[in-house]
Write a protein that holds these residues in place. Structure first.
Motif, PDB file in Angstrom:
ATOM      1  N   GLU A 209       7.732  34.702  27.823  1.00 30.27           N
ATOM      2  CA  GLU A 209       7.790  33.311  27.410  1.00 30.27           C
ATOM      3  C   GLU A 209       6.410  32.659  27.474  1.00 30.27           C
ATOM      4  OE1 GLU A 209      12.287  32.724  29.180  1.00 30.27           O
ATOM      5  OE2 GLU A 209      10.817  31.144  29.480  1.00 30.27           O
ATOM      6  N   ILE A 210       5.606  33.096  28.427  1.00 23.33           N
ATOM      7  CA  ILE A 210       4.241  32.578  28.513  1.00 23.33           C
ATOM      8  C   ILE A 210       3.439  33.038  27.302  1.00 23.33           C
ATOM      9  CG2 ILE A 210       2.122  32.600  29.887  1.00 23.33           C
ATOM     10  CD1 ILE A 210       3.890  33.001  32.358  1.00 23.33           C
ATOM     11  N   ASP A 211       3.612  34.309  26.934  1.00 24.72           N
ATOM     12  CA  ASP A 211       2.951  34.810  25.728  1.00 24.72           C
ATOM     13  C   ASP A 211       3.395  34.017  24.502  1.00 24.72           C
ATOM     14  OD1 ASP A 211       3.096  38.335  26.680  1.00 24.72           O
ATOM     15  OD2 ASP A 211       1.667  36.766  27.190  1.00 24.72           O
ATOM     16  N   ALA A 212       4.693  33.705  24.452  1.00 27.10           N
ATOM     17  CA  ALA A 212       5.226  32.956  23.318  1.00 27.10           C
ATOM     18  C   ALA A 212       4.619  31.560  23.246  1.00 27.10           C
ATOM     19  CB  ALA A 212       6.748  32.869  23.421  1.00 27.10           C
ATOM     20  N   GLU A 213       4.446  30.925  24.404  1.00 24.98           N
ATOM     21  CA  GLU A 213       3.876  29.582  24.415  1.00 24.98           C
ATOM     22  C   GLU A 213       2.436  29.596  23.910  1.00 24.98           C
ATOM     23  OE1 GLU A 213       4.367  27.535  28.060  1.00 24.98           O
ATOM     24  OE2 GLU A 213       3.317  25.724  27.376  1.00 24.98           O
ATOM     25  N   VAL A 223       5.621  19.850  18.541  1.00 25.68           N
ATOM     26  CA  VAL A 223       5.915  20.127  19.943  1.00 25.68           C
ATOM     27  C   VAL A 223       7.186  20.954  20.095  1.00 25.68           C
ATOM     28  CG1 VAL A 223       6.567  19.081  22.143  1.00 25.68           C
ATOM     29  CG2 VAL A 223       4.742  18.070  20.774  1.00 25.68           C
ATOM     30  N   ALA A 224       7.102  21.960  20.967  1.00 27.90           N
ATOM     31  CA  ALA A 224       8.280  22.763  21.306  1.00 27.90           C
ATOM     32  C   ALA A 224       8.701  22.427  22.728  1.00 27.90           C
ATOM     33  CB  ALA A 224       7.952  24.251  21.194  1.00 27.90           C
ATOM     34  N   LEU A 225      10.003  22.378  22.966  1.00 24.00           N
ATOM     35  CA  LEU A 225      10.554  22.157  24.302  1.00 24.00           C
ATOM     36  C   LEU A 225      10.938  23.512  24.870  1.00 24.00           C
ATOM     37  CD1 LEU A 225      12.876  19.101  23.506  1.00 24.00           C
ATOM     38  CD2 LEU A 225      10.489  19.080  24.299  1.00 24.00           C
ATOM     39  N   TRP A 226      10.557  23.760  26.128  1.00 24.61           N
ATOM     40  CA  TRP A 226      10.741  25.085  26.711  1.00 24.61           C
ATOM     41  C   TRP A 226      11.832  25.061  27.775  1.00 24.61           C
ATOM     42  CZ3 TRP A 226       8.123  29.092  24.498  1.00 24.61           C
ATOM     43  CH2 TRP A 226       7.117  28.733  23.597  1.00 24.61           C
ATOM     44  N   ASN A 227      12.789  25.982  27.625  1.00 24.58           N
ATOM     45  CA  ASN A 227      13.870  26.173  28.592  1.00 24.58           C
ATOM     46  C   ASN A 227      14.691  24.907  28.818  1.00 24.58           C
ATOM     47  OD1 ASN A 227      13.446  29.010  29.355  1.00 24.58           O
ATOM     48  ND2 ASN A 227      11.521  28.280  30.214  1.00 24.58           N
ATOM     49  N   LYS A 228      15.039  24.241  27.737  1.00 26.96           N
ATOM     50  CA  LYS A 228      15.930  23.081  27.792  1.00 26.96           C
ATOM     51  C   LYS A 228      17.348  23.509  27.410  1.00 26.96           C
ATOM     52  CE  LYS A 228      12.570  20.170  28.641  1.00 26.96           C
ATOM     53  NZ  LYS A 228      12.451  19.456  29.930  1.00 26.96           N
ATOM     54  N   GLU A 234      30.365  17.005  22.314  1.00 27.77           N
ATOM     55  CA  GLU A 234      31.312  16.866  23.418  1.00 27.77           C
ATOM     56  C   GLU A 234      30.676  17.168  24.777  1.00 27.77           C
ATOM     57  OE1 GLU A 234      32.271  18.452  20.465  1.00 27.77           O
ATOM     58  OE2 GLU A 234      33.149  16.494  19.948  1.00 27.77           O
ATOM     59  N   GLY A 235      29.377  17.426  24.777  1.00 22.91           N
ATOM     60  CA  GLY A 235      28.689  17.718  26.024  1.00 22.91           C
ATOM     61  C   GLY A 235      28.831  19.148  26.491  1.00 22.91           C
ATOM     62  N   ARG A 236      29.312  20.028  25.651  1.00 20.81           N
ATOM     63  CA  ARG A 236      29.480  21.442  26.027  1.00 20.81           C
ATOM     64  C   ARG A 236      28.157  22.193  25.843  1.00 20.81           C
ATOM     65  NH1 ARG A 236      34.764  22.212  22.290  1.00 20.81           N
ATOM     66  NH2 ARG A 236      33.147  21.413  20.863  1.00 20.81           N
ATOM     67  N   LEU A 237      27.898  23.061  26.798  1.00 23.40           N
ATOM     68  CA  LEU A 237      26.664  23.843  26.740  1.00 23.40           C
ATOM     69  C   LEU A 237      26.718  24.843  25.600  1.00 23.40           C
ATOM     70  CD1 LEU A 237      23.934  24.647  28.076  1.00 23.40           C
ATOM     71  CD2 LEU A 237      25.233  26.328  29.394  1.00 23.40           C
ATOM     72  N   ILE A 238      25.660  24.866  24.806  1.00 20.04           N
ATOM     73  CA  ILE A 238      25.546  25.846  23.723  1.00 20.04           C
ATOM     74  C   ILE A 238      24.696  27.030  24.198  1.00 20.04           C
ATOM     75  CG2 ILE A 238      24.754  26.257  21.365  1.00 20.04           C
ATOM     76  CD1 ILE A 238      25.041  23.179  20.937  1.00 20.04           C
ATOM     77  N   ALA A 239      23.497  26.741  24.634  1.00 17.38           N
ATOM     78  CA  ALA A 239      22.585  27.785  25.089  1.00 17.38           C
ATOM     79  C   ALA A 239      21.373  27.124  25.716  1.00 17.38           C
ATOM     80  CB  ALA A 239      22.160  28.686  23.935  1.00 17.38           C
ATOM     81  N   LYS A 240      20.486  27.944  26.238  1.00 22.37           N
ATOM     82  CA  LYS A 240      19.217  27.487  26.810  1.00 22.37           C
ATOM     83  C   LYS A 240      18.114  28.325  26.173  1.00 22.37           C
ATOM     84  CE  LYS A 240      16.864  26.901  31.271  1.00 22.37           C
ATOM     85  NZ  LYS A 240      16.933  27.210  32.727  1.00 22.37           N
ATOM     86  N   PRO A 241      17.684  27.932  24.975  1.00 26.06           N
ATOM     87  CA  PRO A 241      16.684  28.746  24.268  1.00 26.06           C
ATOM     88  C   PRO A 241      15.332  28.722  24.979  1.00 26.06           C
ATOM     89  CG  PRO A 241      16.971  26.650  23.163  1.00 26.06           C
ATOM     90  CD  PRO A 241      18.023  26.708  24.238  1.00 26.06           C
TER      91      PRO A 241
END
Length: 321
Positions: A209-213, A223-228, A234-241
């Motif tokens: 992930e550091i390499d990706a950043e 801007v990219a958001l990391w590990n959000k 409905e507030g249901r979790l989809i994923a944490k890309p």
């Protein structure tokens, strides 16, 4: 300091040779400039002589076991101007303790200089010669470079982990400085330090992930958001890309080792991708190895995925901590 002498004067005042040496180490060429005949150098470096040969073209003005400073001095005399000491020797000079003693001296030299490793000297040519930090009068690589140059030669995790964690815990270097140095360096020998840095980095699933950043910073994309975390209406979790481009609704996944660890990991990845699809999220998947082996192709794919996501309605999802 260079002191001129006529032939024979050196024998009347041997201290003048020491004055022209570095910790008692001196180049043969300098001895000859000072008037010492070749046969005298050869004889004194013989089995019963009072001097000794340390490296090609470099001798010690005594025949006892060389000190660490003398080995470093001889190595620098052998490699010539602009060389910088790195590796375990530099780590110890910076005061790091979690590093085993080594009989080798590792040196960095400009890439264009044709020098070879020999005896106790390990020469590495580099396009990225660091600005040296002087310790005891010797040019040493900065802590981050010295630590990673050392870790790249390690084959076991434990000593690399001990060394890398020590320099961070003692405030000698930050995780960000280590990650930047690792990303800029060669792939060769990077597996162990990459894994250790992945363990040490808070909030990072892997060093990939550091390499990706670092690669994203070259992309020119917003801007990219990391590990959000992503949630639906409905507030249901989809994923944490690994990375999320909120403006267009693009997820970037750097599929780490878990992606390859058998049926369970594969099933989790399929379930994650199904949730992305159901939420209307476009996702780009990249293997960690490609970030360093083919960065230009990955950049092209990332930009293309961003354009594709921008061309469609943004999905109704939100990114949260």
């Amino acid at each position: 300091m260079i002191i001129g002498m006529h032939r024979g004067i050196w024998g009347e005042d041997p201290e003048l040779l020491l004055t022209n040496s570095t910790h008692g180490a001196i180049r043969v060429a300098r001895l000859k400039e000072l008037g010492v005949p070749s046969f005298t150098i050869y004889r004194r470096c013989g089995p019963d002589g009072s001097w000794q040969r340390l490296l090609p073209g470099v001798v010690s003005l005594h025949n006892g076991p060389p000190s660490q400073d003398q080995l470093v001095a001889a190595s620098l005399l052998y490699t010539g101007p602009d060389a910088v000491v790195t590796g375990a020797t530099a780590c110890r000079a910076h005061g790091l303790r979690n590093i085993a003693a080594s009989g080798q001296v590792q040196l960095l030299t400009p890439h264009g200089r044709k020098m070879r490793s020999t005896e106790f000297v390990v020469v590495e040519r580099t396009h990225r010669l660091p600005k040296p930090v002087y310790r005891s009068g010797f040019p040493m690589a900065p802590v981050s470079r010295a630590v990673l140059d050392t870790a790249r030669h390690m084959t076991e995790l434990r000593p690399a982990r001990a060394l890398m964690s020590e320099c961070v815990q003692r405030g000698m270097v930050t995780l960000e400085e280590l990650s930047v140095e690792l990303a800029r360096g060669s792939n060769r020998g990077s597996a162990v330090p990459r894994r250790v840095l992945g363990e040490l980095t808070p909030g990072s699933e892997s060093i990939a992930e550091i390499d990706a950043e670092h690669l994203w910073r070259r992309s020119g994309l917003p801007v990219a958001l990391w590990n959000k975390k992503l949630i639906d209406q409905e507030g249901r979790l989809i994923a944490k890309p690994d990375a999320w481009f909120d403006e267009v609704g693009l997820a970037w996944e750097i599929d780490s080792r878990a992606f390859h660890l058998g049926p369970e990991g594969y099933a989790k990845t399929l379930a994650r991708n199904a949730r992305y699809a159901a939420a209307g999220i476009l996702v780009l998947q990249t293997l960690p190895s490609r970030l360093r082996e083919e960065p230009e192709r990955v950049l092209a794919e990332l930009r293309a995925a961003y354009r594709a996501a921008a061309a469609r309605p943004r999905p109704t999802v939100a990114a949260i901590d």
